[in-house]
Motif scaffolding. Structure first.
Motif, PDB file in Angstrom:
ATOM      1  N   PHE A  95      68.161  57.633  15.087  1.00  0.00           N
ATOM      2  CA  PHE A  95      66.955  57.564  14.272  1.00  0.00           C
ATOM      3  C   PHE A  95      65.773  57.267  15.196  1.00  0.00           C
ATOM      4  O   PHE A  95      65.927  57.281  16.419  1.00  0.00           O
ATOM      5  CB  PHE A  95      67.100  56.493  13.180  1.00  0.00           C
ATOM      6  N   THR A  96      64.607  57.039  14.639  1.00  0.00           N
ATOM      7  CA  THR A  96      63.450  56.677  15.462  1.00  0.00           C
ATOM      8  C   THR A  96      62.781  55.439  14.896  1.00  0.00           C
ATOM      9  O   THR A  96      62.827  55.188  13.687  1.00  0.00           O
ATOM     10  CB  THR A  96      62.415  57.819  15.531  1.00  0.00           C
ATOM     11  N   ARG A  97      62.180  54.695  15.770  1.00  0.00           N
ATOM     12  CA  ARG A  97      61.388  53.527  15.375  1.00  0.00           C
ATOM     13  C   ARG A  97      59.907  53.861  15.536  1.00  0.00           C
ATOM     14  O   ARG A  97      59.548  54.791  16.260  1.00  0.00           O
ATOM     15  CB  ARG A  97      61.758  52.310  16.229  1.00  0.00           C
ATOM     16  N   HIS A  98      59.070  53.065  14.844  1.00  0.00           N
ATOM     17  CA  HIS A  98      57.646  53.353  14.919  1.00  0.00           C
ATOM     18  C   HIS A  98      57.135  53.204  16.346  1.00  0.00           C
ATOM     19  O   HIS A  98      57.719  52.522  17.190  1.00  0.00           O
ATOM     20  CB  HIS A  98      56.857  52.468  13.950  1.00  0.00           C
ATOM     21  N   ALA A  99      56.023  53.872  16.612  1.00  0.00           N
ATOM     22  CA  ALA A  99      55.452  53.881  17.959  1.00  0.00           C
ATOM     23  C   ALA A  99      55.073  52.476  18.410  1.00  0.00           C
ATOM     24  O   ALA A  99      54.831  51.577  17.597  1.00  0.00           O
ATOM     25  CB  ALA A  99      54.222  54.784  17.997  1.00  0.00           C
ATOM     26  N   LEU A 100      55.035  52.299  19.701  1.00  0.00           N
ATOM     27  CA  LEU A 100      54.659  51.015  20.286  1.00  0.00           C
ATOM     28  C   LEU A 100      53.163  50.779  20.073  1.00  0.00           C
ATOM     29  O   LEU A 100      52.328  51.480  20.631  1.00  0.00           O
ATOM     30  CB  LEU A 100      54.988  51.028  21.779  1.00  0.00           C
ATOM     31  N   GLY A 101      52.817  49.790  19.246  1.00  0.00           N
ATOM     32  CA  GLY A 101      51.425  49.470  18.998  1.00  0.00           C
ATOM     33  C   GLY A 101      50.838  48.599  20.084  1.00  0.00           C
ATOM     34  O   GLY A 101      51.541  48.115  20.983  1.00  0.00           O
ATOM     35  N   ASP A 102      49.548  48.369  19.991  1.00  0.00           N
ATOM     36  CA  ASP A 102      48.848  47.594  21.018  1.00  0.00           C
ATOM     37  C   ASP A 102      49.389  46.177  21.154  1.00  0.00           C
ATOM     38  O   ASP A 102      49.337  45.582  22.239  1.00  0.00           O
ATOM     39  CB  ASP A 102      47.355  47.533  20.704  1.00  0.00           C
ATOM     40  N   ASN A 103      49.897  45.606  20.058  1.00  0.00           N
ATOM     41  CA  ASN A 103      50.407  44.233  20.074  1.00  0.00           C
ATOM     42  C   ASN A 103      51.925  44.169  19.960  1.00  0.00           C
ATOM     43  O   ASN A 103      52.486  43.110  19.683  1.00  0.00           O
ATOM     44  CB  ASN A 103      49.782  43.422  18.938  1.00  0.00           C
ATOM     45  N   GLY A 130      52.727  46.671  24.547  1.00  0.00           N
ATOM     46  CA  GLY A 130      51.451  47.270  24.193  1.00  0.00           C
ATOM     47  C   GLY A 130      50.329  46.713  25.047  1.00  0.00           C
ATOM     48  O   GLY A 130      50.461  45.655  25.674  1.00  0.00           O
ATOM     49  N   LYS A 131      49.194  47.369  25.037  1.00  0.00           N
ATOM     50  CA  LYS A 131      48.107  47.023  25.967  1.00  0.00           C
ATOM     51  C   LYS A 131      47.481  45.662  25.694  1.00  0.00           C
ATOM     52  O   LYS A 131      46.880  45.068  26.592  1.00  0.00           O
ATOM     53  CB  LYS A 131      47.029  48.106  25.951  1.00  0.00           C
ATOM     54  N   ASP A 132      47.622  45.143  24.478  1.00  0.00           N
ATOM     55  CA  ASP A 132      47.011  43.856  24.145  1.00  0.00           C
ATOM     56  C   ASP A 132      48.011  42.705  24.095  1.00  0.00           C
ATOM     57  O   ASP A 132      47.655  41.593  23.683  1.00  0.00           O
ATOM     58  CB  ASP A 132      46.282  43.958  22.796  1.00  0.00           C
ATOM     59  N   VAL A 133      49.246  42.941  24.492  1.00  0.00           N
ATOM     60  CA  VAL A 133      50.286  41.908  24.455  1.00  0.00           C
ATOM     61  C   VAL A 133      50.001  40.845  25.517  1.00  0.00           C
ATOM     62  O   VAL A 133      49.700  41.172  26.674  1.00  0.00           O
ATOM     63  CB  VAL A 133      51.680  42.527  24.668  1.00  0.00           C
ATOM     64  N   SER A 148      56.184  43.360  16.627  1.00  0.00           N
ATOM     65  CA  SER A 148      54.968  42.661  17.034  1.00  0.00           C
ATOM     66  C   SER A 148      55.341  41.451  17.882  1.00  0.00           C
ATOM     67  O   SER A 148      56.308  40.737  17.578  1.00  0.00           O
ATOM     68  CB  SER A 148      54.195  42.195  15.803  1.00  0.00           C
ATOM     69  N   GLU A 149      54.577  41.208  18.929  1.00  0.00           N
ATOM     70  CA  GLU A 149      54.869  40.054  19.780  1.00  0.00           C
ATOM     71  C   GLU A 149      54.832  38.746  18.995  1.00  0.00           C
ATOM     72  O   GLU A 149      55.499  37.777  19.358  1.00  0.00           O
ATOM     73  CB  GLU A 149      53.886  39.981  20.944  1.00  0.00           C
ATOM     74  N   ASP A 150      54.082  38.711  17.901  1.00  0.00           N
ATOM     75  CA  ASP A 150      53.963  37.485  17.109  1.00  0.00           C
ATOM     76  C   ASP A 150      55.245  37.129  16.378  1.00  0.00           C
ATOM     77  O   ASP A 150      55.406  35.994  15.922  1.00  0.00           O
ATOM     78  CB  ASP A 150      52.823  37.623  16.085  1.00  0.00           C
ATOM     79  N   PHE A 151      56.160  38.087  16.244  1.00  0.00           N
ATOM     80  CA  PHE A 151      57.405  37.826  15.530  1.00  0.00           C
ATOM     81  C   PHE A 151      58.618  37.863  16.452  1.00  0.00           C
ATOM     82  O   PHE A 151      59.760  37.776  15.992  1.00  0.00           O
ATOM     83  CB  PHE A 151      57.564  38.821  14.374  1.00  0.00           C
ATOM     84  N   VAL A 195      60.339  55.341  27.673  1.00  0.00           N
ATOM     85  CA  VAL A 195      59.114  54.842  27.057  1.00  0.00           C
ATOM     86  C   VAL A 195      57.888  55.348  27.808  1.00  0.00           C
ATOM     87  O   VAL A 195      56.890  55.753  27.203  1.00  0.00           O
ATOM     88  CB  VAL A 195      59.124  53.305  27.026  1.00  0.00           C
ATOM     89  N   LEU A 196      57.959  55.332  29.130  1.00  0.00           N
ATOM     90  CA  LEU A 196      56.835  55.825  29.920  1.00  0.00           C
ATOM     91  C   LEU A 196      56.566  57.288  29.621  1.00  0.00           C
ATOM     92  O   LEU A 196      55.410  57.732  29.525  1.00  0.00           O
ATOM     93  CB  LEU A 196      57.119  55.625  31.413  1.00  0.00           C
ATOM     94  N   CYS A 197      57.639  58.035  29.419  1.00  0.00           N
ATOM     95  CA  CYS A 197      57.483  59.444  29.081  1.00  0.00           C
ATOM     96  C   CYS A 197      56.803  59.606  27.732  1.00  0.00           C
ATOM     97  O   CYS A 197      55.937  60.448  27.539  1.00  0.00           O
ATOM     98  CB  CYS A 197      58.842  60.137  29.055  1.00  0.00           C
ATOM     99  N   LEU A 198      57.226  58.774  26.779  1.00  0.00           N
ATOM    100  CA  LEU A 198      56.644  58.844  25.442  1.00  0.00           C
ATOM    101  C   LEU A 198      55.147  58.545  25.488  1.00  0.00           C
ATOM    102  O   LEU A 198      54.361  59.116  24.739  1.00  0.00           O
ATOM    103  CB  LEU A 198      57.345  57.861  24.507  1.00  0.00           C
ATOM    104  N   CYS A 199      54.767  57.605  26.357  1.00  0.00           N
ATOM    105  CA  CYS A 199      53.360  57.198  26.430  1.00  0.00           C
ATOM    106  C   CYS A 199      52.511  58.214  27.191  1.00  0.00           C
ATOM    107  O   CYS A 199      51.314  58.360  26.926  1.00  0.00           O
ATOM    108  CB  CYS A 199      53.245  55.828  27.101  1.00  0.00           C
ATOM    109  N   CYS A 200      53.119  58.896  28.161  1.00  0.00           N
ATOM    110  CA  CYS A 200      52.328  59.703  29.075  1.00  0.00           C
ATOM    111  C   CYS A 200      52.358  61.204  28.765  1.00  0.00           C
ATOM    112  O   CYS A 200      51.413  61.926  29.083  1.00  0.00           O
ATOM    113  CB  CYS A 200      52.819  59.491  30.510  1.00  0.00           C
ATOM    114  N   MET A 201      53.416  61.705  28.168  1.00  0.00           N
ATOM    115  CA  MET A 201      53.554  63.137  27.972  1.00  0.00           C
ATOM    116  C   MET A 201      52.778  63.604  26.752  1.00  0.00           C
ATOM    117  O   MET A 201      52.724  62.926  25.736  1.00  0.00           O
ATOM    118  CB  MET A 201      55.030  63.518  27.828  1.00  0.00           C
TER     119      MET A 201
END
Length: 378
Positions: free
Chosen positions: A46-54, A98-101, A163-166, A10-16
């Motif tokens: 398969f792939t899942r959607h990108a990690l959103g802010d929440n 995500g950054k707003d979690v 989402s953290e809300d779910f 995950v860190l690689c996905l976010c930083c590269m």
């Protein structure tokens, strides 16, 4: 080791800024899928959607097998889109946020049930009943209109982004290998029992003593109710009594069915196949309630006619669909604090093992829930 590897990924996905960035940071995943109603499971990347802010990324540790999974993949409720990864009973560990979690941090235990999103704004969502939102997004086999209408894939996989809300917070000290089924079977039975305010001394009944039914027994026994269990064989009689039921009725024994009309304050039907609904409603007392939570295939769907309803007057019959996120969290907190868990059998994360588990569930050979140990995935 697996957790560290996933976190590093995950860190690689976010930083590269290379291939991953060109793919909008989508998260690689591996799971078990079917390609047709009569197919067998195969490994599926398969792939899942990108990690959103929440959003949070959860490493799946355990995934429960629900009868609804079987109905869905076998097209009992309509033809889904394949390939399809089932599973809406997920227990795992947060490996990225995500950054707003604000509700979770890396290392927390978290669960996912049947819902991963909703419209957030309708009356149902506002009152905490997201399961009834017409814009709900189910955990698998559902179009996720929040992410380009991509098809959601479920928990028979090594991770999930949500989402953290779910997401549901798993309390400290929980028996993690038995938590996953609570996120569907648990809330499905807890919600109507709570809605009908089952209390100490009530005479109650459970139709169907399987994955749902045995949890209904545990919840009502904990509330001090007298519980009668109905099923189709004698195999589970002693188990039901050991769980605290006061009576077990084999419906295929006519003598055991005698004298049961208007006996119960509350009856919950968890039966996942065709059955005579009116035979159970007749057992409910005047002013009593019957909740239906078991959902058979379309071709076996039970019904009840107006004439029957009129002659079983002043009894309440209602359906109940899982529960909202707040109610699910309430259920999980209550279950863990009271030591209420499903009886489970762990299986390996293997195609042949899952195929066999499906056959056994259909044949009634499991007591009571299969749970896939995702740490054994190769």
């Amino acid at each position: 080791m697996k957790t560290k590897a996933l976190l590093f990924m995950v860190l690689c996905l976010c930083c590269m800024g290379s291939v991953q960035a060109q793919q909008d940071g989508r998260i690689p995943a591996k799971g078990f899928a079917l390609d047709a109603p009569d197919g067998k499971f195969r490994t599926y990347e398969f792939t899942r959607h990108a990690l959103g802010d929440n959003d949070i990324l959860i490493e799946t540790l355990y995934a429960g097998i629900c009868h609804s999974d079987i109905h869905t993949v076998h097209a009992d409720w309509g033809m889904p889109v394949y390939p399809l990864v089932p599973g809406h009973e997920i227990a795992g560990r947060v490996v990225a946020v995500g950054k707003d979690v604000t509700k979770f941090k890396v290392g927390d235990l978290a669960g996912v049930g049947c819902l991963v999103n909703s419209c957030r704004h309708c009356d149902e969502c506002e009152t905490g009943d997201e399961q009834n939102c017409t814009g709900r997004v189910l955990t698998y086999a559902s179009k996720d209109y929040h992410h380009g209408n991509e098809l959601t894939q479920g928990g028979y996989s090594d991770n999930i982004v949500i989402s953290e809300d779910f997401a549901i917070r798993i309390p400290d000290g929980a028996d993690l290998k038995r938590v996953a089924p609570l996120l569907c079977a648990g809330i499905t039975t807890y919600s109507p029992i709570d809605f009908s305010r089952v209390k100490s001394g009530d005479k109650t009944a459970v139709a169907g003593f399987g994955g749902l039914g045995h949890l209904a027994v545990k919840y009502m026994v904990r509330r001090g109710a007298e519980v009668t269990v109905f099923d189709v064989t004698d195999d589970k009689r002693q188990t039901a009594l050991d769980m605290g039921a006061v009576r077990y009725v084999n419906i295929n024994r006519p003598e055991e069915m005698e004298g049961l009309e208007k006996q119960f304050d509350f009856l919950i039907s968890t039966v996942p196949v065709g059955y005579d609904m009116s035979s159970y409603l007749k057992m409910v007392r005047r002013g009593g309630e019957m909740a239906v939570v078991g959902l058979p295939s379309f071709k076996e769907m039970p019904s009840i006619d107006a004439n029957t309803l009129i002659h079983i007057e002043h009894c309440k019959l209602y359906g109940s669909l899982i529960g909202g996120i707040r109610k699910t969290q309430e259920m999980l907190d209550y279950s863990v604090s009271n030591g209420i868990y499903p009886d489970v059998e762990l299986i390996e994360a293997d195609c042949a093992a899952i195929d066999e588990a499906y056959r056994n569930v259909q044949q009634g050979k499991v007591q009571f829930r299969y749970v896939i140990d995702m740490s054994t995935m190769k």
